[in-house]
Write an enzyme that holds these catalytic residues in place. Structure first.
Site, short mmCIF file in Angstrom:
data_model
loop_
_atom_site.label_atom_id
_atom_site.label_comp_id
_atom_site.label_asym_id
_atom_site.label_seq_id
_atom_site.Cartn_x
_atom_site.Cartn_y
_atom_site.Cartn_z
N ARG A 1 0.14 0.18 0.62
CA ARG A 1 0.84 -1.06 0.98
C ARG A 1 2.31 -1.03 0.56
O ARG A 1 2.90 -2.07 0.26
CB ARG A 1 0.16 -2.29 0.36
CG ARG A 1 -1.20 -2.62 0.97
CD ARG A 1 -1.67 -3.99 0.54
NE ARG A 1 -3.08 -4.18 0.85
CZ ARG A 1 -3.94 -4.83 0.07
NH1 ARG A 1 -3.53 -5.34 -1.07
NH2 ARG A 1 -5.19 -4.97 0.44
N ARG B 1 9.29 -10.23 8.79
CA ARG B 1 8.05 -10.92 9.16
C ARG B 1 8.35 -12.38 9.53
O ARG B 1 7.79 -12.91 10.49
CB ARG B 1 7.03 -10.85 8.03
CG ARG B 1 5.75 -11.61 8.34
CD ARG B 1 4.62 -11.28 7.40
NE ARG B 1 3.48 -12.14 7.64
CZ ARG B 1 2.30 -11.99 7.06
NH1 ARG B 1 2.10 -11.00 6.21
NH2 ARG B 1 1.30 -12.81 7.32
N ASP C 1 -2.77 -2.51 10.74
CA ASP C 1 -3.85 -3.21 10.04
C ASP C 1 -5.18 -2.58 10.42
O ASP C 1 -5.36 -2.13 11.56
CB ASP C 1 -3.85 -4.70 10.41
CG ASP C 1 -4.77 -5.51 9.51
OD1 ASP C 1 -5.95 -5.71 9.87
OD2 ASP C 1 -4.32 -5.93 8.43
N TYR D 1 -16.15 -7.19 8.27
CA TYR D 1 -15.31 -8.19 8.93
C TYR D 1 -15.87 -8.59 10.29
O TYR D 1 -15.84 -9.77 10.67
CB TYR D 1 -13.88 -7.66 9.10
CG TYR D 1 -13.10 -7.59 7.82
CD1 TYR D 1 -12.41 -8.70 7.33
CD2 TYR D 1 -13.03 -6.41 7.08
CE1 TYR D 1 -11.68 -8.64 6.16
CE2 TYR D 1 -12.29 -6.34 5.90
CZ TYR D 1 -11.62 -7.45 5.45
OH TYR D 1 -10.90 -7.39 4.28
#
Length: 351
Positions: free
Chosen positions: A32, A45, A82, A156
């Site tokens: 990250r 962002r 992602d 998920y």
């Protein structure tokens, strides 16, 4: 393992270690590393309006990927994307709730996999990001792609969001293993397609993130972590035999050696809960390792991080090793502490 770089190829310290070289100073990147602790990331962002919008703007995602390289000069660039791009391409809707994280629909605890309509064109923007980053990188920097491992992705897809105990996926895996296996197999195939596309676009190594591997019992770990990752490695190596694969089974603990032996990964990530001296004893001789600095030690900085670095380097002194965190860098990490970590690892400087 051994590494012999062609004479016309620039030396890439991180890639050399992934091929088995023992470096006197370990190369470094941070999981990250392109993220919220950087003001330049936060600004970009905010300008794009959201996380997924940033991922799918290839020029912006390429800019995010190289931001930490400009600031710190890491030995590796990690693609900005992602892990949930895979279920998105498999046909689930994906969005991010502000302050709450990702959401997927329909959830597969209630809907059959056959209801989804895959659209692998959703990978194309990521491949374009890879191509743009590749054109921007210093020749000495290793470019890393990644994907989530099948178990973590399945958690998920089944629940539609993250959870503390991955209970929905674990219930489905126990209660209807045939149905769950079909989901895992579909994720394996999509992941191989995704990683192969990243490699064709320009990445030089890939990492499989199994963030929730630690939530499974030993038998379930063998079935839903080791076997699926082994299948990905086997299929990917058939297509790209020279590309190193890093496996990162966070929380594997005592099952780490079984994971290394069973999956066939070229290198293994070690999280911050693992004793590096134990890991060095139980892992296969010569297997490159990555990690295992505690992200909270980096936040503390000073003597805490120096002691941790010294312990890690002592443990892996005779083994190929990449200095990295045991998980992702945290948003409140001081930039000065990252700079101090680099200086200490590379030059023994105390700042």
């Amino acid at each position: 393992m051994s590494f012999d770089a062609p004479t016309d190829m620039p030396i890439k310290p991180l890639l050399a270690v992934l091929h088995g070289a023992v470096a006197p100073v370990p190369p470094m990147w941070l999981m990250r590393q392109a993220g919220r602790y950087l003001p330049e990331y936060r600004a970009l962002r905010a300008d794009k309006g959201g996380f997924l919008e940033l991922v799918y703007d290839s020029a912006a995602a390429a800019e995010v990927t190289v931001q930490p390289l400009r600031r710190f000069g890491f030995d590796g660039a990690i693609l900005f994307s992602d892990i949930l791009i895979v279920p998105y391409a498999m046909g689930q809707h994906l969005w991010f709730e502000t302050g709450e994280g990702p959401r997927l629909a329909p959830i597969l605890s209630e809907t059959d996999l056959s209801a989804l309509k895959p659209d692998f064109q959703r990978f194309e923007a990521v491949y374009e990001t890879v191509r743009q980053v590749k054109a921007m990188l210093d020749p000495a920097v290793t470019f890393l792609g990644f994907a989530g491992s099948p178990w973590t992705i399945a958690t998920y897809m089944v629940a539609g969001q993250g959870s503390k105990d991955q209970g929905a996926a674990r219930r489905l895996a126990y209660g209807d293993p045939t149905r769950f296996a079909a989901l895992i197999d579909a994720i394996i195939d999509a992941t191989v397609t995704y990683l192969s596309g990243q490699i064709q676009a320009g990445v030089e190594a890939v990492q499989l993130f199994d963030s929730w591997a630690g939530s499974l019992s030993p038998l379930q770990f063998e079935r839903w972590v080791i076997a699926p990752n082994a299948a990905i490695v086997r299929k990917l190596k058939a297509l790209h035999p020279a590309i190193p694969v890093i496996g990162f089974p966070k929380g594997a603990g005592a099952k780490l050696a079984d994971y290394a032996a069973g999956t066939g990964v070229d290198a293994i990530g070690v999280d911050e809960t693992v004793d590096p001296h134990w890991a060095n004893r139980v892992l296969p001789a010569g297997l490159p390792v990555q990690g295992n600095l505690d992200p909270l030690a980096l936040i503390a900085g000073g003597q805490a991080v120096r002691d941790a670095v010294d312990n890690i380097r002592a443990a892996f002194a005779d083994r190929p090793h990449i200095m990295n965190l045991g998980h992702g860098i945290l948003p409140d990490t001081p930039i000065a502490h990252v700079e101090a970590l680099l200086a200490y690892v590379r030059e023994g400087e105390t700042i």
